[in-house]
Design a protein around this motif. Structure first.
Motif, PDB file in Angstrom:
ATOM      1  N   GLU A  63      27.966 126.297  85.026  1.00  0.00           N
ATOM      2  CA  GLU A  63      27.111 126.333  86.291  1.00  0.00           C
ATOM      3  C   GLU A  63      27.577 124.550  87.342  1.00  0.00           C
ATOM      4  O   GLU A  63      27.987 124.989  88.431  1.00  0.00           O
ATOM      5  N   ASP A  64      28.271 123.963  86.794  1.00  0.00           N
ATOM      6  CA  ASP A  64      28.865 122.484  87.235  1.00  0.00           C
ATOM      7  C   ASP A  64      30.055 123.105  88.331  1.00  0.00           C
ATOM      8  O   ASP A  64      30.214 122.581  89.350  1.00  0.00           O
ATOM      9  N   ALA A  65      30.756 124.397  88.289  1.00  0.00           N
ATOM     10  CA  ALA A  65      31.763 124.544  88.181  1.00  0.00           C
ATOM     11  C   ALA A  65      31.247 125.245  89.694  1.00  0.00           C
ATOM     12  O   ALA A  65      31.653 125.167  90.495  1.00  0.00           O
ATOM     13  N   LEU A  66      30.346 126.274  89.413  1.00  0.00           N
ATOM     14  CA  LEU A  66      30.087 127.186  90.166  1.00  0.00           C
ATOM     15  C   LEU A  66      29.238 126.083  91.297  1.00  0.00           C
ATOM     16  O   LEU A  66      29.233 126.751  92.975  1.00  0.00           O
ATOM     17  N   THR A  67      28.796 125.203  91.068  1.00  0.00           N
ATOM     18  CA  THR A  67      27.942 124.161  91.868  1.00  0.00           C
ATOM     19  C   THR A  67      29.283 123.921  93.085  1.00  0.00           C
ATOM     20  O   THR A  67      29.402 123.182  94.074  1.00  0.00           O
ATOM     21  N   SER A  68      30.223 123.346  92.173  1.00  0.00           N
ATOM     22  CA  SER A  68      30.918 122.424  93.216  1.00  0.00           C
ATOM     23  C   SER A  68      31.863 123.230  94.320  1.00  0.00           C
ATOM     24  O   SER A  68      32.174 123.031  94.924  1.00  0.00           O
TER      25      SER A  68
END
Length: 156
Positions: free
Chosen positions: A58-63
């Motif tokens: 999720e963090d990677a997708l948000t970034s």
């Protein structure tokens, strides 16, 4: 190389198999599988790893979404200043900074790697179900629907 009974139980639990299925596959009692998984805290570790992995994804997708938006905005701002009479040096000044593109590519590669891992898992599960059909058709009929559900869960 043969896996130990404990390693096989852990691998199957991590793959999402239920204890009853693991007992059937490994020809053990459900009690043995349950004792081992409770003793080693495997279920708790699997849940913790799953949460960490989901959070990281999720963090990677948000970034990636943020970085993409910023790069798009940079591109739009740079395009506002473009004209047909610009010199080569002026045009080079209008390129998106290499660092921004590199960061975007690294984030995309991180996310894309998950898809490759999923396809590898599907391939292994398909090979396993094919092997199982040859070894024990009745067991295969019981397990294959669960494998299909698992594959679809991995895809999401």
């Amino acid at each position: 190389m043969a896996q130990s009974r404990e390693a096989a139980i852990e691998a199957l639990l991590k793959a999402g198999f239920e204890q009853t299925e693991i007992a059937r596959i490994l020809r053990l009692s459900e009690n043995t599988v349950s004792k081992y998984s409770n003793k080693k805290g495997i279920k708790k570790r699997i849940l913790e790893q799953s949460i960490k992995q989901n959070t990281a994804e999720e963090d990677a997708l948000t970034s990636l979404a943020h970085q993409s938006k910023v790069v798009r905005m940079i591109s739009e701002k740079l395009a506002e200043n473009l004209s047909d009479d610009m010199t080569l040096d002026e045009l080079k000044q209008s390129l998106i900074p290499k660092g921004e593109i590199d960061a975007l590519q690294k984030l995309f590669t991180t996310i894309k790697r998950k898809e490759l891992e999923w396809s590898d898992k599907v391939k292994i599960l398909r090979q396993f179900t094919s092997f199982l059909k040859d070894e024990d058709m009745e067991l295969a009929r019981d397990i294959i629907p669960h494998v299909e559900v698992y594959i679809n869960l991995l895809r999401k």
